[in-house]
Design an enzyme around this catalytic site. Structure first.
Site, short mmCIF file in Angstrom:
data_model
loop_
_atom_site.label_atom_id
_atom_site.label_comp_id
_atom_site.label_asym_id
_atom_site.label_seq_id
_atom_site.Cartn_x
_atom_site.Cartn_y
_atom_site.Cartn_z
N GLY A 1 37.30 55.11 36.66
CA GLY A 1 37.58 53.82 36.89
C GLY A 1 38.83 53.31 36.10
CG ASP A 2 38.97 53.76 31.77
OD1 ASP A 2 38.11 52.71 32.21
OD2 ASP A 2 38.35 54.49 30.94
#
Ligand code: TA6
Length: 309
Positions: free
Chosen positions: A248-249
């Site tokens: 997600g980062d």
């Protein structure tokens, strides 16, 4: 430069074991330590893409020193972390070498004193004035007010810096109400925010609460972006199996890179999906293989359409 904020930085420790079994002692076959916490992963991915990044947040104690030593050896990332008395937390990811499944253990983080929070706010106000975009990412350490992200969104908006917010729970709910440009919840965070498990209903509700664009990360179903200009979905070419920590980062980094490069939404989303998938295939969060990323980028399918003017 792009400013990343990681209020709860972490020394990310990844242990690999042959097979993870309950009630058993395990021999670790490989250990890695990296500067972590969501915003620092975003910073490392953006720097690897060639962007200038300034990373702020808090760091303290021996773990904080070790994190900063590693950051100093990361080309493209300027360390603007604010020193604190308490020790930076550790997070541990245990990767099962047989199934590839990952078990994540996150410490709560050091208690931040009111004077430390004020020192951060002063530093943030200076930094945000020269930022092309701001990423506010991750959990809040104890002592930081629950409305912290709402306050940081408002400060950035006041100087015209676009903001991406990636957090969960009450800090997300309050942060969304401060009208960030992009929020990037996963399916669980979006459902917790809106009370709906239907991504169409939930993204619409999150926009009504204040977010300009909602980018929902939906695991194997890829990324769904919804804003006033349209609605798009980006799906990787195949089911990607590996270590999902930090996927997600990397998606957030792809969205920010696309924002500062003024790419159209379908291209931003394609980048985010390809970076996310390339990170799942990499051994640890915040890293990806350039060639794998470029191959995946060619294969990501983006569907959807712009809203008629
Ligand atoms: O997204 C992965 C990760 O950023 C890890 O690197 C780890 O540091 C953790 O998440 C932190 O998340 P949290 O929500 O506890 O701030």
């Amino acid at each position: 430069m792009i400013l990343t904020v990681t209020l709860n930085t972490a020394l990310d420790i990844t242990y690999r074991v042959r097979a993870l079994r309950p009630h058993t002692s395990h021999r670790v076959t490989e250990v890695t330590e990296r500067p972590g916490g969501k915003g620092l992963n975003v910073a490392r991915v953006l720097a690897a893409l060639g962007h200038e990044v300034t990373a702020t947040g808090f760091a303290g104690g021996a773990t904080g020193r070790s994190l900063r030593d590693q950051l100093a050896r990361t080309p493209g990332v300027v360390d603007a972390l604010v020193p604190v008395e308490g020790a930076t937390r550790r997070t541990v990811a245990v990767v099962d070498g047989t199934t590839g499944d990952t078990t994540q253990l996150n410490e709560p983080g050091p208690v931040i004193a009111p004077a430390e929070w004020s020192a951060f706010l002063d530093a943030y106000e200076d930094l945000v004035a020269s930022a092309a975009a701001v990423a506010l990412c991750g959990s809040l350490p104890p002592g930081v007010p629950v409305g912290a992200y709402a306050q940081l969104v408002r400060t950035a908006r006041a100087v015209g810096a676009p903001v991406l917010l990636d957090t969960s729970g009450e800090p997300l709910r309050r942060g969304v109400a401060a009208r960030p440009d992009i929020v990037k919840p996963n399916a669980d965070e979006l459902a917790e925010l809106t009370g709906s498990h239907d991504p169409s209903v939930a993204t619409r509700d999150a926009r009504r609460r204040g977010a300009h664009t909602v980018v929902a990360s939906l695991g194997a179903q890829g990324l769904l972006a919804v804003n006033a200009e349209g609605r798009w979905r980006a799906v990787p070419p195949r089911r990607i199996q590996g270590n999902p920590t930090g996927a997600g980062d990397s998606a957030a980094a792809g969205l920010l890179a696309g924002l500062v490069e003024h790419l159209p939404w379908p291209q931003r989303l394609a980048r985010a999906a390809a970076l996310s998938a390339a990170t799942v295939l990499a051994p640890v969060a915040g890293e990806f293989d350039r060639r794998t990323y470029e191959e995946l980028l060619d294969q990501v399918a983006v569907t959807g359409e712009a809203t008629a003017a």
